[in-house]
Design a protein around this motif. Structure first.
Motif, mmCIF file in Angstrom:
data_model
loop_
_atom_site.group_PDB
_atom_site.id
_atom_site.type_symbol
_atom_site.label_atom_id
_atom_site.label_comp_id
_atom_site.label_asym_id
_atom_site.label_seq_id
_atom_site.Cartn_x
_atom_site.Cartn_y
_atom_site.Cartn_z
ATOM 1 N N HIS A 207 0.401 -13.712 -32.517
ATOM 2 C CA HIS A 207 1.616 -13.812 -33.327
ATOM 3 C C HIS A 207 2.844 -14.076 -32.456
ATOM 4 O O HIS A 207 3.642 -14.962 -32.756
ATOM 5 N N THR B 224 6.694 -21.887 -32.331
ATOM 6 C CA THR B 224 7.378 -22.329 -33.547
ATOM 7 C C THR B 224 8.885 -22.352 -33.326
ATOM 8 O O THR B 224 9.581 -23.238 -33.826
ATOM 9 N N LYS C 211 9.119 -20.498 -41.181
ATOM 10 C CA LYS C 211 7.670 -20.701 -41.363
ATOM 11 C C LYS C 211 7.179 -20.134 -42.694
ATOM 12 O O LYS C 211 6.174 -20.591 -43.223
ATOM 13 N N LYS D 7 -1.226 -23.442 -34.296
ATOM 14 C CA LYS D 7 -1.046 -22.839 -32.975
ATOM 15 C C LYS D 7 -1.660 -21.441 -32.923
ATOM 16 O O LYS D 7 -2.155 -21.023 -31.885
ATOM 17 N N TYR D 8 -1.641 -20.730 -34.036
ATOM 18 C CA TYR D 8 -2.240 -19.394 -34.095
ATOM 19 C C TYR D 8 -3.725 -19.466 -33.768
ATOM 20 O O TYR D 8 -4.269 -18.597 -33.092
ATOM 21 N N TYR E 82 2.520 -23.292 -37.461
ATOM 22 C CA TYR E 82 2.305 -21.910 -37.032
ATOM 23 C C TYR E 82 0.813 -21.574 -37.029
ATOM 24 O O TYR E 82 0.283 -21.061 -36.050
ATOM 25 N N TYR E 83 0.116 -21.864 -38.125
ATOM 26 C CA TYR E 83 -1.298 -21.500 -38.219
ATOM 27 C C TYR E 83 -2.177 -22.361 -37.317
ATOM 28 O O TYR E 83 -3.202 -21.896 -36.827
ATOM 29 N N SER F 70 10.618 -17.393 -37.754
ATOM 30 C CA SER F 70 9.775 -16.562 -38.609
ATOM 31 C C SER F 70 10.115 -16.774 -40.079
ATOM 32 O O SER F 70 9.231 -16.867 -40.932
ATOM 33 N N THR G 255 2.658 -17.632 -30.841
ATOM 34 C CA THR G 255 2.791 -18.667 -31.856
ATOM 35 C C THR G 255 4.210 -18.718 -32.398
ATOM 36 O O THR G 255 4.744 -19.791 -32.649
ATOM 37 N N LEU G 256 4.835 -17.567 -32.554
ATOM 38 C CA LEU G 256 6.215 -17.537 -33.020
ATOM 39 C C LEU G 256 7.153 -18.164 -31.985
ATOM 40 O O LEU G 256 8.101 -18.860 -32.345
ATOM 41 N N TYR H 9 6.312 -26.129 -41.094
ATOM 42 C CA TYR H 9 6.354 -25.085 -40.080
ATOM 43 C C TYR H 9 5.226 -24.068 -40.277
ATOM 44 O O TYR H 9 4.710 -23.521 -39.315
ATOM 45 N N LYS H 10 4.830 -23.820 -41.514
ATOM 46 C CA LYS H 10 3.717 -22.912 -41.773
ATOM 47 C C LYS H 10 2.415 -23.492 -41.229
ATOM 48 O O LYS H 10 1.635 -22.798 -40.576
#
Length: 166
Positions: free
Chosen positions: A132, A139, A110, A123-124, A120-121, A107, A135-136, A116-117
């Motif tokens: 959340h 990540t 990301k 996979k989101y 994350y988005y 967390s 996806t977390l 990583y950001k």
């Protein structure tokens, strides 16, 4: 009133001294592994020392999959015959403290690391329920691969390249 304020300042000084003593002991952990983890933006001294304390030695794990399984970051297979469900639960049968540190680290990473950001988005957008949390967890798995690689090779992380520790 002055006595109360002076008392609060004494408490603050005592707490600051305790924090310095704890930080000094945290940095006493295996320095090369500690440097490897803290070189990742978003992983500070507390998360790095927590991860290292729960992992122990990296020689216990033959792959990043074994490390993820130890942390409980794997998913159950839900299938029967030709049917395979997309809705699966995380096993959570591993070390709950390591899982906590890895998810918190993911967390934090990301929020500070562009790669990583973006992951994350991406996979989101793919996940339909509990976005959340799922996806977390994904990540975190990506972070486990990075941590395993850095710790087994004794390297530090930089956004451009991975390099040897001096």
């Amino acid at each position: 009133m002055n006595v109360s304020i002076a008392s609060f300042f004494n408490v603050i000084k005592a707490l600051e001294n305790e924090i310095k003593a704890i930080e000094k002991n945290i940095k006493g952990i295996n320095t090369t592994e500690y440097q490897s983890l803290t070189s990742i933006q978003g992983i500070g001294p507390v998360l790095a020392s927590g991860i290292l304390a729960e992992i122990g030695t990296m020689t216990s794990f033959r792959s990043h999959d074994a490390l993820a399984k130890y942390a409980g970051l794997t998913w159950r297979v839900n299938q029967s015959g030709n049917y395979s469900s997309d809705n699966t639960r995380m096993t959570k049968t591993g070390n709950k403290y390591l899982r906590y540190y890895l998810i918190e680290a993911a967390s934090s990473v990301k929020n500070r690391n562009v790669e990583y950001k973006e992951y994350y988005y991406k996979k989101y957008g793919e996940v339909t329920t509990h976005q959340h949390k799922r996806t977390l967890a994904l990540t975190s798995r990506k972070l486990v691969r990075l941590i395993f690689s850095l710790l087994t090779k004794n390297q530090i992380y930089s956004n451009d390249k991975v390099g040897e520790i001096q």
